[in-house]
Design a protein around this motif. Sequence first.
Motif: not given
Length: 587
Positions: A204-218
């Motif tokens: 239970g720590n702390y985390s961010h992901e950097f996301m690129v919007p794309a319909e093909t994203g997983e």
Amino acid sequence: MLWSKSFIPTLKEAPSDAEIISHQLLLRAGLCRKLTGGLYTFCPLGLRVLRKVERIIREEMDRAGALEVQMPALQPPEIWQKSGRYETARDVLYKAKDRSNKEWVLSPTAEEVITTLAASEINSYRQLPLNFYQVSVKFRDEIRPRFGLMRAKEFIMKDAYSFDASDEGAMASYRRMYDAYTRIFARCGLQAFPVEADTGVIGGNYSHEFMVPAETGENEVVYCESGQYAANIEKAASQGAALPTPTASTGAAPERFATPGVVTIEALASAPFSVPAHAQIKTLVYTVDSQPVLVLLRGDDTLNEAKLGGRLGTPLFRAATPEEIVQAMGARPGSLGAVTNTRRNAQYRVLADLQLRGARGMTTGANEDGFHLRHVDLERDIRVDEWTDLRTVREGEACVTTGKPLKIRRAIEVGHVFKLGTKYSEKLDSTFLDTDGQRKPTVMGCYGIGVTRTLQAVIEQCHDKDGIVWPMSVAPYQVLLTPLGAPGTPTAVLADQYYRELTAAGVEVLLDDRDERPGFKFKDADLIGIPLRVSIGEKSLAKGEVELKPRGGALEPVRKEDAVQRILSHVQQALAKLDPASAQRPS
RNA sequence: CGGGACGUAGCUCAGCCUGGUAGAGCGCUUGGUUUGGGACCAAGAAGUCGCAGGUUCAAAUCCUGUCGUCCCGACCA
């Protein structure tokens, strides 16, 4: 570079195994070639882009105070056993044996190695904080490599690891990386945004992901239009389901009734039973350490396995097989229930989703094929061990922060920042003497960027029907000179002159010196996506002009003697536009 | 790991059902004509039909196995 002397194997048609546009363009523009599934050779053009992305990353990591190192890709399994990941990460670990049959691990990431370094070299708070990073090849035995470089067996990753003396220090390190990532993606011309991320089994720590919007994203990202909330769906929470859970008790005891052939929520929701899905309890059986664990959700909800994994504290769990279920429960899937006195073994651990809090008058399986129970009051009739958030958020539910309806869209994960805490430093003995003379574990963070994936994400985001539209900062070349006449003609001679002048001025120039028709060169030019094309043709040359054509922009005639200056300023402006530092500077 | 589809020239694909001399377009080579958005004409090179067995007088085609690739799934009981 002269096109004729380089190796740019463009394709008119896309190979049939390339499914998504960025994968097709990667191959069509001659950036790389597949060796075999999940493994690619970078051709000269692709390598130039890769190096540029890496350079931006290095500049920003250095600026943020991180120190570049290089760790072995071949690693001893002992340190993986120490951290516990020899087991928990076993599915992604590539292993190799040497001639004496000793086993080695091919690095999918490097927490174990860097923590080993820290353990032996960091002894005092005076040495902290430290942040080490590297750019290197990583290996992961992916279940299913796909989409070209997006999910490969071997890929290039920038991984960084911070060591701090305190939690506050670790947060500051985290923040520095978070800011550096924001700058890195902006400089790459990528629209990437941070979202709250699942911390999974690490805790239970702390985390961010950097996301690129794309319909093909997983990945799926849940976000509030206010901009105040965005999270990976694995982590996302809401104010709860749109339909309230029934809480009115019928007062009656659970009552068994026949439901022959009914094994789905939908069937029970249909006539003649007509029990709405949200008035049903869904009972799932998972196997954890060879033991059954019951997971309860409202009938219309979907289990979020990431949340379950986080709660269980291990990735080593799976849905029970039908055989295991029959053995554990005495009934087949479709007739399962957790009502205590109908269970074969009342000792099984029971996790219930918070959406079921206070649920009364519910219907669930009777643990007997062909029968269900009605009038079930959850807290009266079912012994729940743990209440926790296990459901997957659905579009339209209310945002926890703003109350506005949440939206969902797909995205590509290009970066991940993570506050690790002391998990690795404790297991691998990275300790230091603090100001108070106490020995303490270093507080760690780890920060990854998928470099090759970022490259492909740029293509996914920056293309049109004709090909790639590279941002100036990562383009393989900044300028493409396209003489339209044959070699030796005035157009070619002028192109040569521009080539020398621009190169001398530090511009990265590709000269299409091939003896091809104009249309052919234009098609290739659009495909490989060099941001500024300069066309030198006899028609405009007769007027004393050449043409500047920004990729994806409008054609601009320029007097031929002004061309070099115009090109230089165009390149500089395009670069400046992508640099967050210069954008902030008042001009 | 489960399900599905597909492996034929460098690329895209036809031929397989109904067994009988291996095809097209693009690309490549040579020559010529062309030259502002993937030219045209002519001549050519190029494939152990993924691999291994089997059936058959005869297999790209039918059967079995195997390898590879891609897609879907691996919560919704």
